[in-house]
Scaffold this active site. Structure first.
Site, PDB file in Angstrom:
ATOM      1  N   SER A  56     -57.743  73.004  -9.434  1.00 13.39           N
ATOM      2  CA  SER A  56     -56.532  73.412 -10.160  1.00 13.39           C
ATOM      3  C   SER A  56     -56.733  73.239 -11.671  1.00 13.39           C
ATOM      4  CB  SER A  56     -55.345  72.554  -9.720  1.00 13.39           C
ATOM      5  OG  SER A  56     -55.530  71.235 -10.205  1.00 13.39           O
ATOM      6  N   ASP A  94     -57.704  77.449  -8.026  1.00 14.82           N
ATOM      7  CA  ASP A  94     -56.291  77.384  -7.656  1.00 14.82           C
ATOM      8  C   ASP A  94     -55.444  77.758  -8.883  1.00 14.82           C
ATOM      9  OD1 ASP A  94     -54.133  76.783  -6.011  1.00 14.82           O
ATOM     10  OD2 ASP A  94     -54.177  74.624  -6.422  1.00 14.82           O
ATOM     11  N   SER A 237     -47.721  70.257   1.590  1.00 18.21           N
ATOM     12  CA  SER A 237     -47.854  68.853   1.985  1.00 18.21           C
ATOM     13  C   SER A 237     -46.630  68.436   2.789  1.00 18.21           C
ATOM     14  CB  SER A 237     -47.992  67.961   0.741  1.00 18.21           C
ATOM     15  OG  SER A 237     -49.338  67.948   0.320  1.00 18.21           O
TER      16      SER A 237
HETATM   17  P1  13P Z   1     -48.657  70.276  -2.305  1.00 19.30           P
HETATM   18  O1  13P Z   1     -48.150  69.704  -3.601  1.00 19.30           O
HETATM   19  O2  13P Z   1     -47.556  70.488  -1.325  1.00 19.30           O
HETATM   20  O3  13P Z   1     -49.766  69.483  -1.750  1.00 19.30           O
HETATM   21  O4  13P Z   1     -49.229  71.736  -2.627  1.00 19.30           O
HETATM   22  C1  13P Z   1     -50.500  71.917  -3.209  1.00 19.30           C
HETATM   23  C2  13P Z   1     -50.755  73.329  -3.587  1.00 19.30           C
HETATM   24  O5  13P Z   1     -50.116  74.251  -3.150  1.00 19.30           O
HETATM   25  C3  13P Z   1     -51.883  73.606  -4.499  1.00 19.30           C
HETATM   26  O6  13P Z   1     -51.898  74.921  -4.946  1.00 19.30           O
END
Ligand code: 13P
Length: 333
Positions: A56, A94, A237
């Site tokens: 990310s 990401d 999550s």
């Molecule tokens: P969470 O915060 O629910 O783990 O999501 C992570 C996500 O979608 C990364 O792109």
């Protein structure tokens, strides 16, 4: 220019086609550090599950994009060392937010990129996504795009208000962009606080928040419009309450943290949803394990003595997701 194939990585094309057909989903786990990466690879190798390593914006700022890329290359060799003969590992960007960023990732060996132009007007989302697809496909790198807006905050991506993906747009969007997979908004959101208390009910026995269900009707409508097309869920999550409890019992403060119930993710995995993004759960597992050591052994100052248990806990979590929620175990023998 380095092509991902030379690093032993794979793109998502075949992986997703098999997952949609087989009624399971591929785990997409974010990583920022060595312990997380070790835990992901150990879990994937042990269960023989295909896996997507996600980088990310926050991870790039924290750990450096180049270093993370080399760590992923090392992860392929590590997987083989663990006895996984043909590892199926994707290195994925990401929430890429510009053509330049996506291009730089393609050029340095990522096998998959996300261009997230979902906050732009529809036509601009299409134009930017199309541009990334045209470049990435020259190198057989697959592209995830997004339609609809998720609520919540993750790293630098934030959205105050969510709006569900409009099923009437998906055919036009997928056709005109040529994207390989589509992230949709059906009620998931990033972070450990996915729902405000006023959006939930409260279980009278446990006092815990019960979140509203995901909009499966929207998912099913999208599936009907794009049969067999790979769908992605971000913000998935579950915020395991046992971790929240451990954190709170050992000096932390995470009141009313709540996520997506696992049975809903299990149901989604059986549909065209073939990639499920999980980051916060791993953060919670790590934090719970570290807090416990710090609280119970205040004299401990060797990082291996708290990062080691954190790594073990994350591995347990990843294996649980793979085997009991997404159903991707044994799909990369
Ligand atoms: P969470 O915060 O629910 O783990 O999501 C992570 C996500 O979608 C990364 O792109």
């Amino acid at each position: 220019m380095v092509n991902y194939k030379d690093l032993g990585l794979v793109n998502t094309r075949e992986m997703f086609a098999k997952a949609v057909k087989g009624g399971y989903a591929i785990p997409a786990f974010n990583f920022n550090n060595m312990e997380q990466l070790q835990a992901i690879i150990q879990a994937a190798a042990e269960t023989k599950s295909p896996v997507i390593l996600q980088v990310s914006q926050g991870a790039r700022n924290y750990a450096n994009q180049t270093l993370l890329r080399y760590m992923a290359e090392g992860a392929v060799e590590y997987a083989k060392e663990l006895g996984w003969e043909h590892p199926q590992i994707v290195l994925h960007l990401d929430h890429g937010d510009s053509f330049e960023l996506c291009k730089s990732c393609v050029d340095m060996g990522f096998s998959s990129v996300m261009i997230d132009a979902s906050s732009l007007p529809y036509e601009e989302n299409i134009a930017l996504t199309r541009k990334v697809v045209e470049y990435a496909h020259k190198y057989d790198v697959t592209v995830e795009a997004e339609l609809g807006v998720l609520a919540g905050v993750e790293d630098e991506v934030s959205a105050e208000e969510s709006h569900y993906t409009r099923p009437e747009e998906v055919i036009d969007f997928a056709t005109r962009t040529g994207c390989d997979s589509l992230a949709i908004s059906i009620g998931t959101s990033h972070g450990a606080y996915k729902f405000k208390p006023e959006q939930c009910t409260r279980d009278p026995k446990t006092g815990r928040l019960v979140p509203p269900p995901l909009a499966f009707n929207v998912l099913h409508e999208i599936e009907k419009k794009l049969p067999g097309f790979p769908i992605v869920l971000h913000g998935s999550s579950s915020v395991p309450q046992e971790y929240v409890d451990i954190i709170n019992e050992h000096g932390g403060k995470l009141p009313d943290a709540v996520g997506i119930p696992e049975e809903q993710l299990r149901e989604a995995s059986k549909s065209a949803v073939c990639k499920i993004n999980i980051d916060s759960d791993s953060r919670l597992a790590m934090t719970a394990a570290i807090r416990k050591v710090f609280d119970e052994k205040p004299g401990e100052f060797d990082p291996r003595k708290y990062l080691g248990p954190a790594r073990d806990e994350m591995k347990k979590l990843y294996m649980h997701k793979i085997i009991n929620v997404l159903g991707s175990d044994g799909k990369a023998e």
